[in-house]
Scaffold this motif. Structure first.
Motif, PDB file in Angstrom:
ATOM      1  N   UNK A 183      38.963  44.469  33.969  1.00  0.00           N
ATOM      2  CA  UNK A 183      38.644  43.201  33.308  1.00  0.00           C
ATOM      3  C   UNK A 183      37.512  43.422  32.313  1.00  0.00           C
ATOM      4  N   UNK A 184      36.475  44.072  32.806  1.00  0.00           N
ATOM      5  CA  UNK A 184      35.307  44.475  32.025  1.00  0.00           C
ATOM      6  C   UNK A 184      34.784  45.752  32.672  1.00  0.00           C
ATOM      7  N   UNK A 185      33.866  46.487  32.035  1.00  0.00           N
ATOM      8  CA  UNK A 185      33.301  47.658  32.700  1.00  0.00           C
ATOM      9  C   UNK A 185      32.785  47.319  34.099  1.00  0.00           C
ATOM     10  N   UNK A 186      33.218  48.093  35.083  1.00  0.00           N
ATOM     11  CA  UNK A 186      32.781  47.861  36.454  1.00  0.00           C
ATOM     12  C   UNK A 186      33.388  46.651  37.131  1.00  0.00           C
ATOM     13  N   UNK A 187      34.352  46.013  36.498  1.00  0.00           N
ATOM     14  CA  UNK A 187      34.979  44.801  37.041  1.00  0.00           C
ATOM     15  C   UNK A 187      36.488  45.008  37.042  1.00  0.00           C
ATOM     16  N   UNK A 188      37.070  45.100  38.231  1.00  0.00           N
ATOM     17  CA  UNK A 188      38.477  45.478  38.372  1.00  0.00           C
ATOM     18  C   UNK A 188      39.267  44.372  39.051  1.00  0.00           C
ATOM     19  N   UNK A 189      40.428  44.089  38.499  1.00  0.00           N
ATOM     20  CA  UNK A 189      41.372  43.177  39.155  1.00  0.00           C
ATOM     21  C   UNK A 189      42.457  44.013  39.827  1.00  0.00           C
ATOM     22  N   UNK A 190      42.753  43.688  41.089  1.00  0.00           N
ATOM     23  CA  UNK A 190      43.746  44.426  41.873  1.00  0.00           C
ATOM     24  C   UNK A 190      44.888  43.475  42.237  1.00  0.00           C
ATOM     25  N   UNK A 191      45.999  43.506  41.502  1.00  0.00           N
ATOM     26  CA  UNK A 191      47.110  42.601  41.808  1.00  0.00           C
ATOM     27  C   UNK A 191      47.756  42.880  43.163  1.00  0.00           C
ATOM     28  N   UNK A 192      47.824  44.173  43.550  1.00  0.00           N
ATOM     29  CA  UNK A 192      48.424  44.491  44.846  1.00  0.00           C
ATOM     30  C   UNK A 192      47.792  45.743  45.424  1.00  0.00           C
ATOM     31  N   UNK A 193      47.806  45.816  46.747  1.00  0.00           N
ATOM     32  CA  UNK A 193      47.278  46.963  47.480  1.00  0.00           C
ATOM     33  C   UNK A 193      48.159  47.158  48.699  1.00  0.00           C
TER      34      UNK A 193
END
Length: 315
Positions: free
Chosen positions: A143-153
């Motif tokens: 999303x931004x540096x150091x900011x992650x979106x995880x749709x599935x795991x």
């Protein structure tokens, strides 16, 4: 005979502060390990210590790592027990060469990457004994540096050593991942697992990149979905021609799994958006290479690689 070892990793370096690297770094730090996050782009690692890496979606977490650096050579000052490479496959030989300058016996290097044979590129420089390959099962985007979106795991994740003597160390590293919240098991079927994942990536990543579609859009479009299905079937044919086991029911499993990606855009589409070089040579390129080895023609993969290469040349 397997090596007897009391290997108990406490320090990790993650090379690559993209979404994949941020996830593993955040989880290992959460598990109480000493974690260095390394990337050549300062802006990508800046938030990793303050306020910390933010994960949202299938996993929700905010966690600071121990330290950051912008050069692999900086790791030589305090060599970690384990180095995890999460950069694009195209950079693997360069990273392995940098590690070689401070590598010492008892250190291990894990390819936590997309693509086929990335671990072999590392082993060409460091030898087989310290090298491991992991297959991870999560979708992610920055999303931004150091900011992650995880749709599935979809755990567990899997890891295997190249040299059987390193199996005890593999078990110890898998235990560290699991303790940190990334459930991971050692396997002796990593080649099959790499191909099971890479067939999906080779069949969707380049298609989504050239069409600027999400997985859901590509797989429900009446025309684009035909291209994806053609790629999947061709990849399966190549795998079977090389006696790589995917499982008798792989095709329906593959299609169902990819449909679950929904609104997720694969990493190659992000590469196109940022005008970066892609991993096409480690996906379609490897399918073509293994097809030639088995005497199997690969027109679908040859075509999609050509489209990606032509567009890359304009960046």
């Amino acid at each position: 005979m397997k090596e007897k070892t009391g290997f108990n990793p406490q320090s990790f370096a993650v090379i690559g502060a993209g979404p994949v690297g941020c996830i593993v770094a955040a989880f290992l730090a959460k598990g109480g390990y000493d974690v260095t996050l390394c990337d050549v782009i300062p802006e990508l690692i800046e938030p990793a210590t303050t306020p910390g890496i933010i994960l949202e979606g299938a996993e929700n977490l905010q966690q600071a790592v121990t330290r950051t650096c912008t050069n692999v050579d900086d790791l030589a000052a305090n060599p970690p027990d384990v180095i995890i490479i999460t950069v694009k496959a195209t950079a693997t030989p360069l990273i392995a060469s940098a590690i070689e300058s401070f590598y010492k016996e008892g250190m291990y290097v894990v390819s936590w990457q997309n693509g086929i044979d990335t671990e072999l590129d590392i082993a060409k420089i460091l030898g087989k004994k310290p090298v491991m390959r992991a297959v991870v099962n999560y979708g992610c985007g920055l999303v931004n540096p150091g900011h992650v979106r995880i749709p599935f795991h979809h755990p567990p994740h899997y890891i295997q050593e190249l040299d059987p003597e390193s199996a005890p160390a593999t078990e110890a590293i898998a235990e560290a991942f699991t303790k940190s919240g990334l459930a991971t098991s050692r396997t002796d079927q990593i080649v099959s697992m790499v191909w099971r994942k890479s067939v999906m990536n080779a069949s969707t990543n380049p298609v989504c990149a050239v069409t600027d579609m999400t997985l859901g859009e590509a797989l429900t479009d009446p025309f684009v979905s035909q291209a994806v299905r053609g790629l999947v079937k061709e990849c399966i044919k190549v795998a079977r021609g090389n006696e790589i086991s995917l499982g008798w029911d792989y095709y329906p499993y593959c299609m169902e799994y990819m449909m679950g990606g929904g609104a997720h855009k694969p990493s190659m589409a992000s590469d196109f958006a940022m005008k970066r070089r892609t991993e096409i040579d480690y996906l379609s390129g490897k399918i073509i290479e293994y097809g030639e080895q088995a005497g199997i023609e690969t027109p679908c993969n040859t075509a999609i690689r050509a489209y990606v290469k032509a567009l890359e040349a304009k960046f």
